[in-house]
Motif scaffolding. Structure first.
Motif, PDB file in Angstrom:
ATOM      1  N   LEU A 248       0.820  -1.206   0.000  1.00 23.18           N
ATOM      2  CA  LEU A 248       0.000   0.000   0.000  1.00 23.18           C
ATOM      3  C   LEU A 248       0.859   1.262   0.000  1.00 23.18           C
ATOM      4  CD1 LEU A 248      -2.795  -1.051   2.530  1.00 23.18           C
ATOM      5  CD2 LEU A 248      -2.739  -1.305   0.039  1.00 23.18           C
ATOM      6  N   MET A 249       2.072   1.159   0.558  1.00 29.04           N
ATOM      7  CA  MET A 249       3.009   2.282   0.571  1.00 29.04           C
ATOM      8  C   MET A 249       4.324   1.790  -0.040  1.00 29.04           C
ATOM      9  SD  MET A 249       2.137   3.879   4.336  1.00 29.04           S
ATOM     10  CE  MET A 249       2.814   5.476   3.958  1.00 29.04           C
ATOM     11  N   PRO A 250       4.684   2.255  -1.255  1.00 29.76           N
ATOM     12  CA  PRO A 250       5.782   1.651  -2.029  1.00 29.76           C
ATOM     13  C   PRO A 250       7.180   2.178  -1.692  1.00 29.76           C
ATOM     14  CG  PRO A 250       4.727   3.340  -3.352  1.00 29.76           C
ATOM     15  CD  PRO A 250       3.973   3.292  -2.036  1.00 29.76           C
ATOM     16  N   PHE A 251       7.457   2.444  -0.416  1.00 28.73           N
ATOM     17  CA  PHE A 251       8.770   2.977  -0.058  1.00 28.73           C
ATOM     18  C   PHE A 251       9.897   1.987  -0.347  1.00 28.73           C
ATOM     19  CE2 PHE A 251       6.094   5.252   3.282  1.00 28.73           C
ATOM     20  CZ  PHE A 251       6.000   6.411   2.526  1.00 28.73           C
ATOM     21  N   LEU A 252       9.608   0.690  -0.280  1.00 28.37           N
ATOM     22  CA  LEU A 252      10.639  -0.319  -0.460  1.00 28.37           C
ATOM     23  C   LEU A 252      10.641  -0.925  -1.863  1.00 28.37           C
ATOM     24  CD1 LEU A 252      10.331  -2.198   2.973  1.00 28.37           C
ATOM     25  CD2 LEU A 252      11.790  -0.252   2.365  1.00 28.37           C
ATOM     26  N   THR A 253       9.875  -0.321  -2.767  1.00 31.75           N
ATOM     27  CA  THR A 253       9.813  -0.800  -4.149  1.00 31.75           C
ATOM     28  C   THR A 253      10.814  -0.036  -5.006  1.00 31.75           C
ATOM     29  OG1 THR A 253       7.454  -1.260  -3.866  1.00 31.75           O
ATOM     30  CG2 THR A 253       8.275  -1.145  -6.129  1.00 31.75           C
ATOM     31  N   PRO A 254      11.582  -0.715  -5.883  1.00 29.29           N
ATOM     32  CA  PRO A 254      12.502   0.005  -6.775  1.00 29.29           C
ATOM     33  C   PRO A 254      11.754   1.033  -7.616  1.00 29.29           C
ATOM     34  CG  PRO A 254      12.942  -2.343  -6.848  1.00 29.29           C
ATOM     35  CD  PRO A 254      11.678  -2.170  -6.057  1.00 29.29           C
ATOM     36  N   PRO A 255      12.349   2.206  -7.871  1.00 23.61           N
ATOM     37  CA  PRO A 255      11.663   3.265  -8.626  1.00 23.61           C
ATOM     38  C   PRO A 255      11.127   2.792  -9.969  1.00 23.61           C
ATOM     39  CG  PRO A 255      13.669   4.110  -7.649  1.00 23.61           C
ATOM     40  CD  PRO A 255      13.670   2.632  -7.390  1.00 23.61           C
ATOM     41  N   ALA A 256      11.856   1.898 -10.657  1.00 26.47           N
ATOM     42  CA  ALA A 256      11.435   1.447 -11.987  1.00 26.47           C
ATOM     43  C   ALA A 256      10.137   0.658 -11.942  1.00 26.47           C
ATOM     44  CB  ALA A 256      12.531   0.590 -12.611  1.00 26.47           C
ATOM     45  N   ARG A 257       9.738   0.201 -10.751  1.00 28.24           N
ATOM     46  CA  ARG A 257       8.551  -0.642 -10.633  1.00 28.24           C
ATOM     47  C   ARG A 257       7.367   0.092 -10.038  1.00 28.24           C
ATOM     48  NH1 ARG A 257       9.536  -5.742  -7.211  1.00 28.24           N
ATOM     49  NH2 ARG A 257       7.616  -5.526  -6.054  1.00 28.24           N
ATOM     50  N   ARG A 258       7.530   1.370  -9.727  1.00 28.35           N
ATOM     51  CA  ARG A 258       6.469   2.072  -9.013  1.00 28.35           C
ATOM     52  C   ARG A 258       5.398   2.641  -9.931  1.00 28.35           C
ATOM     53  NH1 ARG A 258       9.979   5.592  -4.601  1.00 28.35           N
ATOM     54  NH2 ARG A 258      10.993   3.799  -3.623  1.00 28.35           N
ATOM     55  N   HIS A 259       5.653   2.688 -11.242  1.00 30.02           N
ATOM     56  CA  HIS A 259       4.750   3.404 -12.132  1.00 30.02           C
ATOM     57  C   HIS A 259       4.201   2.467 -13.191  1.00 30.02           C
ATOM     58  CE1 HIS A 259       6.423   6.922 -10.197  1.00 30.02           C
ATOM     59  NE2 HIS A 259       7.636   6.520 -10.555  1.00 30.02           N
TER      60      HIS A 259
END
Length: 511
Positions: A248-259
């Motif tokens: 629910l909060m993507p702080f630990l997701t790599p930037p390339a995978r957030r969008h």
């Protein structure tokens, strides 16, 4: 991890006599490495992810060690025998062997995140039920449900290590995870003793009911999917239900995978959807046909049986021999638990040192952030080179521990021996768990589940006869038998260290 061949002609000649078959011929494939980093997650993100999954695995250990000191009190409440209450420990171990095989196969095919969420939800519900139950039947059933919910987290945690870290850095991080998973042997019984002293045994389950939802919520909000089968190095988006597939909060997701979900993956286009299948608990057992895997899992099972018998008998033996209270029996677990935590951290560092030493021996340079093909690298030698000494020492200490109880010497003696047993024994588990991940990088959770299945069933069998052995021959000869069983693993591991690479290469050529 990038590997570069460096030995001179003279050095090759010097090493020819000691190189295992296949190393010299396979150096070229060892050096084949991608220039891209092994994982798209940043170092900080990987550490936080590891902390989250280690917390989930922590409950797996805590649920056992917070329960052991309460066995006499639980037996006294419904007027049951200690032997009968020990059956709930056996049932817990049986389920701890069966369910991780299902959970781990699901984690390797469907992803780590949904498995953590579902199993932790079951665990929270079982804890509440245990706090409210009023009969032995419900206690027995809900302990099995508790085990079914949390026991698989151990295997999935090691799967995450394989997702995020290369073999060169895997040992150190495995040590950190082992450190976290081995704090419950020391703090669990202390918490149990304090709760027993103040409120009684039901408070143990209310305590677990209060803190386990915090872990569940942290995973729901923050844990990203890490499975390399699904998100590769972490940069490929994962479709599916938002709650189960994405934090629910993507702080630990790599930037390339957030969008979005149309991120390109290597080869062009978008990653095709994966088909789901029903988890197969037999998948873990299929791995046992490989001799190296069978030796690792069998050795882990033997030592986990010894470990379980030492811990399950500690409270009752100290209460019977030294007439201690529930609080003191809980405190008596501290030396072993502290030693296990120290050993877990130290053995991880030793694993990394041994890996570098083995690589240097064959003239190979190591770059931690990049992966390489282990098919021609003697990873068995790298992981097992220091374990033999710990095993031999632990067997001697176990014999001394049993006879110190048999003779009724001062309580300090068995407690000191417990400390050194923990110090020498825990390194065995860290080494064997790390080696399993190395041998099965494509299905690390399933491999750990296979180990969990064998070790828990062996431990359940050991615990089933433990009380009989203690009554029949006393703690002295009882622990002589367990130490003798531990010695069986020594020659097996020596053979694996020398022949493991040859076995893997032979299997690879036959496929």
């Amino acid at each position: 991890m990038a590997m570069q061949k460096m030995p001179s002609t003279e050095e090759k000649a010097q090493n020819a006599a000691v190189d295992p078959p296949g190393v010299e011929a396979g150096l070229g494939s060892i050096n084949e490495a991608s220039d891209a980093p092994y994982s798209a997650f940043t170092k900080t993100q990987k550490r936080w992810i590891l902390a989250l999954v280690a917390l989930a695995g922590w409950f797996s250990s805590l649920s056992s060690f917070i329960y052991f000191p309460a066995i006499p009190a639980i037996a006294a409440d419904p007027n049951e025998s200690i032997g009968r209450i020990n059956l709930t420990v056996t049932a817990y171990l049986i389920m701890s062997g069966i369910f991780p095989s299902i959970v781990a196969d699901a984690a390797d095919t469907m992803g780590r995140r949904p498995v953590f969420i579902v199993t932790l939800a079951v665990y929270v519900a079982a804890n509440i039920g245990l706090a409210l139950q009023t009969s032995f039947g419900l206690l027995f059933f809900l302990r099995m449900a508790q085990s079914a919910g949390i026991s698989g987290s151990y295997a999935v945690t090691y799967g995450v290590i394989g997702d995020l870290f290369t073999p060169a850095e895997r040992g150190g991080y495995s040590g950190l995870v082992s450190f976290a998973l081995n704090t419950p042997p020391s703090i669990g019984p202390v918490i149990s003793g304090l709760l027993l002293h103040r409120w009684g045994w039901r408070a143990i389950f209310w305590f677990l009911s209060a803190i386990s939802p915090c872990c569940l919520l942290a995973i729901v909000f923050f844990l990203p999917e890490t499975s390399r089968r699904i998100v590769e190095d972490g940069s490929v988006p994962h479709g599916g239900l938002v709650l189960l597939s994405r934090p629910l909060m993507p702080f630990l997701t790599p930037p390339a995978r957030r969008h979005g979900s149309n991120t390109q993956y290597p080869g062009g286009g978008t990653k095709p959807a994966r088909s789901c299948r029903i988890p197969n608990p037999l998948t873990a057992l299929i791995l046992l046909k490989e001799p190296g895997t069978a030796i690792v899992i069998g050795s882990a099972g033997i030592w986990y049986t010894i470990y379980s018998c030492l811990q399950a008998s500690l409270s009752s033996l100290f209460t019977e021999i030294y007439q201690v209270s529930g609080l003191v029996s809980g405190l008596s677990y501290l030396p072993f638990g502290i030693a296990c935590a120290i050993s877990a951290y130290g053995s991880g560092r030793v694993l990394d040192i041994d890996y570098r030493h083995t690589a240097a021996r064959y003239g190979i340079s190591v770059e931690k952030r990049k992966d390489h093909n282990l098919s021609s690298f003697p990873i068995e030698e790298a992981r097992l080179r220091s374990i033999k000494y710990s095993l031999a020492i632990c067997c001697i200490l176990t014999v001394g521990y049993g006879w110190s109880l048999q003779r009724g010497v001062h309580m300090a003696v068995p407690l000191v021996l417990q400390f050194f047993i923990g110090l020498s024994m825990q390194g065995v588990f860290t080494v064997l768990s790390t080696l399993l991940v190395d041998l099965h990088p494509d299905c690390p959770s399933t491999a750990q589940a296979g180990s969990n299945l064998i070790r828990c069933e062996l431990a359940a069998g050991g615990l089933a006869v433990l009380d009989v052995l203690l009554r029949a021959v006393g703690p002295g000869w009882c622990f002589v038998l367990w130490a003798g069983l531990g010695l069986v693993s020594l020659p097996c591991l020596y053979i694996l260290e020398r022949r493991g690479l040859t076995w893997r290469q032979r299997r690879s050529r036959s496929q």
